[in-house]
Design a protein around this motif. Structure first.
Motif, PDB file in Angstrom:
ATOM      1  N   ASP A 273       0.729  -1.106  -0.033  1.00 13.95           N
ATOM      2  CA  ASP A 273      -0.002   0.203   0.139  1.00 13.95           C
ATOM      3  C   ASP A 273       1.076   1.118  -0.003  1.00 13.95           C
ATOM      4  N   SER A 274       2.104   1.487   0.813  1.00  9.19           N
ATOM      5  CA  SER A 274       2.640   2.422   0.743  1.00  9.19           C
ATOM      6  C   SER A 274       4.138   2.181  -0.141  1.00  9.19           C
ATOM      7  N   ALA A 275       3.917   1.970  -1.368  1.00 10.26           N
ATOM      8  CA  ALA A 275       5.090   1.478  -2.393  1.00 10.26           C
ATOM      9  C   ALA A 275       5.950   2.606  -2.408  1.00 10.26           C
ATOM     10  N   ARG A 276       7.296   2.523  -2.381  1.00 11.94           N
ATOM     11  CA  ARG A 276       8.113   3.471  -2.624  1.00 11.94           C
ATOM     12  C   ARG A 276       9.744   2.938  -2.693  1.00 11.94           C
ATOM     13  N   GLN A 277      10.576   3.644  -3.092  1.00 10.18           N
ATOM     14  CA  GLN A 277      11.918   3.414  -3.221  1.00 10.18           C
ATOM     15  C   GLN A 277      12.812   3.631  -2.177  1.00 10.18           C
ATOM     16  N   ARG A 278      13.678   2.881  -1.749  1.00 12.21           N
ATOM     17  CA  ARG A 278      14.559   3.176  -0.593  1.00 12.21           C
ATOM     18  C   ARG A 278      16.051   3.057  -0.962  1.00 12.21           C
ATOM     19  N   VAL A 279      16.922   4.378  -0.983  1.00 11.21           N
ATOM     20  CA  VAL A 279      18.230   4.432  -1.257  1.00 11.21           C
ATOM     21  C   VAL A 279      19.045   4.178  -0.010  1.00 11.21           C
ATOM     22  N   SER A 280      19.840   2.991  -0.062  1.00 14.68           N
ATOM     23  CA  SER A 280      20.631   3.116   1.084  1.00 14.68           C
ATOM     24  C   SER A 280      21.959   3.633   1.160  1.00 14.68           C
ATOM     25  N   GLY A 281      22.438   4.282   2.147  1.00  8.77           N
ATOM     26  CA  GLY A 281      23.574   5.122   2.389  1.00  8.77           C
ATOM     27  C   GLY A 281      24.933   4.401   2.499  1.00  8.77           C
ATOM     28  N   SER A 282      24.863   3.087   2.704  1.00  4.45           N
ATOM     29  CA  SER A 282      26.056   2.252   2.821  1.00  4.45           C
ATOM     30  C   SER A 282      25.851   0.934   2.512  1.00  4.45           C
TER      31      SER A 282
END
Length: 595
Positions: A84-93
């Motif tokens: 329901d809350s689809a999103r992209q998540r960029v990792s910092g490391s």
């Protein structure tokens, strides 16, 4: 894989400039739709590219270069959260897994294609576990301490074909220039692309794309390549392999590459004369043989749009490419004019290839239900490499005709997919390599693929020296127009085979039924299904939905335009007048608006 021995797994650490979350891009949504939600499962969901490195390159050089690329391109360290809350998540490391193999290949010997496929198989066979970033993996083949080959594998969620080419191009530069191994300032990233797509301008572009699709889907054929089923009398084509049966039972895959010096010599001359590009000329040649062979001049089929419009997209790494529709009026006798028409159609398609895939699917279902057709991506064109700059002729135009004798067909068995006929163009050592692939060798056998490829080859060779009169296609290419029997009809711009429609209706209603082509008030044929009551369908709507559910893989059928449910069948079910004399219990077109 017998010549490869796994020696170690290197874990390459990276530290990006930012960690951030954002909405999904349209390209990510599109990719998730056909990959499914399990974004970690199966390396068949990845794209691989094998590269060679300069002598003296070390494993540390490879690791340092990969770390820079992951820090530079956020897509390579982005995960997609679905639901329901689809999103992209960029990792910092994080860290990237690099598997190292010792190879038995001779030191200093040329790279064999088998080495590449073995390294791909080895990488696919080793699990990632949770130690590395699943968006990017790598494998290295080493012999006596020297690196022979580096394999870069990226998830489809991270890259499309052009993005992977950007990654590889930058890898090759950085591996040779150690002083430039730094991420540099952030350029346009998927997070920024999502913001652009959600802006008013971005939404207007996506809405315009859907209108473009709707306009053309309302008139495009059910299948561009609706052809009589091969009878088994076609000539045989020699292969150096056995085509396996498809486990799904849906058809056999078959592909062939056209390795043609004539094509490579001819293309720059034609592009210069028509003031177009090499991909446009190749698309036009494909359209010319399609139109001549099928007798369909109003060509509408899926074509890959790279969606790299704007300077900021030049080195963008992310999944951008989506289908658009190439709509070409092939009703001309001039090949040069067809090239120009195809060029204009290509530009229009490129402007309408960015959209919300789930909205498009709803539009396809709505239009398909109304017309009684199923959009199956039956015919498609994927030109995966766009050649930059002006291509210079490598010889006089007459040389193309002389080079025809050196054409070689390279057959292969691709992974199974449903597309009936796919034209692909890839970059092979800086030159275009054209191929045709089918997921249904039972419908498009090897002899047909060979005829189409050689037809394209001969047409381009003839066009190198000047415009070609397309009325001479048989003389020039050897291709003959298809001959369809009396059971074939043109209905709503679609070539359909009446017995195939009858087979769909019989399976759908499971009672005595007959389909007839009945002229409407304007004299156009309307497929009308008469069926007896008492089966699983009780209304025209149920009958229509049952027919629509059976169209997959049936390229010469469509659902009837009208349904008449009668109180039992007549004595002579092949007599339409006898059906009309039966008491009618329900009738209608069965479309969505009719309840």
């Amino acid at each position: 894989m017998g010549d490869l021995t796994f020696t170690e797994r290197m874990l390459v650490k990276y530290a990006g400039e930012r960690a951030v979350e954002a909405p999904l891009t349209l390209g990510q949504i599109n990719t998730l739709e056909w990959l499914g939600d399990d974004t970690r499962a199966g390396l068949y969901r990845m794209m691989e590219w094998a590269v060679t490195v300069p002598d003296g390159t070390t494993l540390d050089d490879v690791a340092e270069t990969l770390a820079v690329l992951v820090e530079r391109h956020e897509s390579l360290r982005t995960s997609c959260v679905t639901g329901d809350s689809a999103r992209q998540r960029v990792s910092g490391s994080g860290q990237v897994a690099v598997d190292v193999y010792e190879t038995a290949a001779g030191a200093g010997s040329p790279i064999d294609p088998v080495e590449v496929t073995d390294l791909i198989s080895a990488l696919q066979a080793r699990p990632v576990d949770d130690v590395g970033d699943p968006m990017l993996r790598a494998a290295v083949a080493v012999r006596d301490g020297a690196i022979r080959l580096v394999l870069i594998a990226c998830s489809h969620l991270a890259v499309d074909c052009e993005s992977l080419a950007v990654v590889v191009r930058q890898f090759n530069w950085l591996i040779r220039h150690p002083a430039e191994r730094r991420a540099g300032p952030l350029t346009h990233q998927p997070v920024d692309q999502a913001a652009a797509e959600h802006s008013p301008r971005g939404r207007r572009r996506a809405e315009a794309s859907l209108r473009f699709w709707g306009q053309h889907m309302s008139r495009m054929p059910q299948s561009v390549y609706a052809m009589p089923r091969p009878t088994g009398g076609e000539r045989e084509v020699r292969h150096d392999y056995a085509v396996p049966g498809a486990a799904s039972g849906e058809g056999d895959p078959l592909g062939c590459w056209l390795d043609s010096p004539a094509l490579r010599l001819a293309l720059p001359h034609i592009a210069a004369r028509t003031q177009t590009t090499l991909p446009m000329v190749l698309s036009a040649a494909f359209c010319a043989v399609l139109a001549w062979r099928t007798g369909v001049s109003d060509l509408v089929f899926a074509s890959l749009a790279n969606n790299r419009i704007g300077r900021q997209m030049h080195d963008y790494v992310g999944t951008l490419a989506q289908d658009s529709l190439l709509a070409v009026d092939a009703g001309t006798t001039s090949f040069d004019e067809l090239v120009r028409r195809t060029g204009g159609a290509t530009l229009r398609a490129a402007m309408h290839g960015l959209y919300e895939v789930r909205l498009l699917q709803g539009l396809q279902e709505e239009i398909g239900d109304r017309r009684g057709v199923l959009f199956q991506r039956d015919c498609a064109s994927n030109i995966n490499i766009f050649f930059d700059g002006e291509a210079r002729p490598a010889g006089p135009p007459e040389a193309a005709q002389e080079a025809l004798s050196r054409t070689v067909l390279r057959w292969h068995v691709p992974p199974y997919f449903r597309v009936l006929l796919l034209m692909r163009v890839i970059d092979s050592d800086g030159e275009p390599l054209l191929g045709l692939t089918t997921g249904h060798a039972d419908l498009i056998p090897a002899a047909e693929i060979e005829s189409l490829l050689l037809g394209i080859d001969r047409l381009l060779a003839a066009a190198a020296t000047g415009d070609v009169d397309l009325r001479r296609m048989t003389e020039i290419t050897g291709l003959t127009p298809v001959v369809r029997g009396p059971e074939w009809l043109r209905v709503d711009n679609c070539w359909i085979e009446l017995p195939e429609v009858q087979a769909v209706v019989d399976e759908a209603v499971q009672v005595p039924a007959r389909v007839f082509a009945v002229p409407d008030d304007d004299g156009r044929p309307v497929l009308t299904a008469y069926l007896a009551a008492g089966g699983p369908v009780r209304t025209p709507r149920e009958a229509h939905r049952a027919c629509m559910s059976l169209l997959t893989g049936r390229y010469s059928a469509m659902a009837p335009g009208r349904y008449v449910i009668c109180a039992g069948p007549p004595d002579d079910p092949d007599d339409p007048a006898a059906w009309r004399r039966r008491p009618v219990l329900a009738e209608g077109d069965g479309r969505e608006e009719q309840r």
